[in-house]
Scaffold this active site. Structure first.
Site, PDB file in Angstrom:
ATOM      1  N   HIS A  97       1.804  17.268  23.658  1.00  0.00           N
ATOM      2  CA  HIS A  97       0.429  16.918  24.009  1.00  0.00           C
ATOM      3  C   HIS A  97      -0.540  17.995  23.526  1.00  0.00           C
ATOM      4  CE1 HIS A  97       2.298  14.161  26.906  1.00  0.00           C
ATOM      5  NE2 HIS A  97       1.108  13.613  27.082  1.00  0.00           N
ATOM      6  N   ASN A 113       6.715  24.039  23.136  1.00  0.00           N
ATOM      7  CA  ASN A 113       6.107  23.012  23.976  1.00  0.00           C
ATOM      8  C   ASN A 113       6.404  23.242  25.459  1.00  0.00           C
ATOM      9  OD1 ASN A 113       4.824  20.507  24.645  1.00  0.00           O
ATOM     10  ND2 ASN A 113       6.831  19.524  24.702  1.00  0.00           N
TER      11      ASN A 113
END
Length: 289
Positions: A142, A173
């Protein structure tokens, strides 16, 4: 006969003037719509907003997080409930994602588990899909994180659009990038609101791609944060798209340096004197890093 011609000419001119007046009104209306700002989360700017916002050295718009229009790369601006994205159709990933993060955005009963990654039908095919990431070795990273969108189910769902996602090294991440997301939430609670812009960095002209749709794999990622309440300040960060585990301060840069690397003009809506001051700073200790 001459009298008749004069009357006919007068009628034609009158009709033309009325038509021109309608055209002018239509153009004015279109310009007003193109510069309309959706306050709060998703927002858009007119094509010439970078110039418009600096007239007289004063901020014209309230969406301070939106960078200036890009040159030389594909750019499709998409306004979402919780963020705005500049989408790159050649790379199938965003150029940047920007949002205003407040303490209120971090509250709510919306659950991440109820949202699924999905294609963004607002962009043309070929576009990123879930299958592109399968067995690729990269996470679906994201840009605007799901954790910043607990305040709205729609905002949460839209954070899982692939136009808000980049191929990201798993340890980055789930590790250092996640820690920076948490730091931004801490600053939002402390200051009431912050403005955040992040996205991929490509050093190679022909980056590695994954999947049938050839989703480009970034070489690195950037994030810039602006705090306006009280004394304005800003800071930038650069992360290599690789595994690692380092203190947040090690990634810190001035916003000017991030602009030099990315070619993006961040925070153009700031008054010039504030923009010059805050973008030149790199003081991790001021952010408790």
């Amino acid at each position: 006969m001459n009298r008749f011609k004069q009357l006919l000419l007068a009628c034609c001119l009158g009709a033309a003037l009325c038509s021109c007046d309608q055209v002018v009104k239509h153009i004015d209306s279109q310009l007003a719509e193109s510069k309309e700002i959706v306050k709060g989360g998703g927002s858009t700017k007119s094509k010439n907003a970078a110039d418009d916002t600096k007239k007289g050295g004063k901020a014209k718009y309230s969406n301070l997080e939106i960078p200036a229009p890009l040159a030389g790369v594909p750019e499709q601006i998409l306004a979402r409930k919780g963020y705005t994205v500049s989408y790159n159709s050649s790379r199938r990933v965003p150029n940047w994602v920007a949002w205003r993060l407040t303490a209120a955005h971090l509250k709510g009963d919306t659950k991440r588990s109820e949202s699924k990654f999905h294609e963004d039908e607002d962009v043309a095919e070929p576009r990123a899909a879930d299958a592109d990431y399968m067995r690729s070795g990269y996470d679906r990273g994201h840009m605007c994180p799901a954790g910043d969108n607990k305040w709205s189910q729609r905002a949460m769902d839209e954070s899982f659009l692939f136009t808000n996602i980049c191929p990201q090294a798993p340890q980055l991440n789930r590790g250092d990038w996640n820690e920076m997301e948490q730091a931004c939430r801490k600053w939002a609670r402390k200051y009431g609101e912050v403005y955040v812009v992040c996205g991929p960095i490509f050093y190679k002209k022909r980056p590695k791609t994954i999947g049938k749709n050839k989703v480009a794999v970034p070489d690195a990622f950037f994030k810039v944060v602006l705090k306006m309440k009280g004394e304005p300040k800003a800071i930038g960060f650069i992360y290599k798209n690789a595994d690692g585990n380092r203190p947040k301060g090690d990634y810190a840069n001035s916003v000017d340096e991030v602009e030099r690397i990315t070619g993006i003009d961040f925070f153009p809506a700031l008054p010039d004197e504030i923009e010059r001051k805050v973008e030149a700073q790199c003081q991790p200790e001021e952010w408790n890093l």
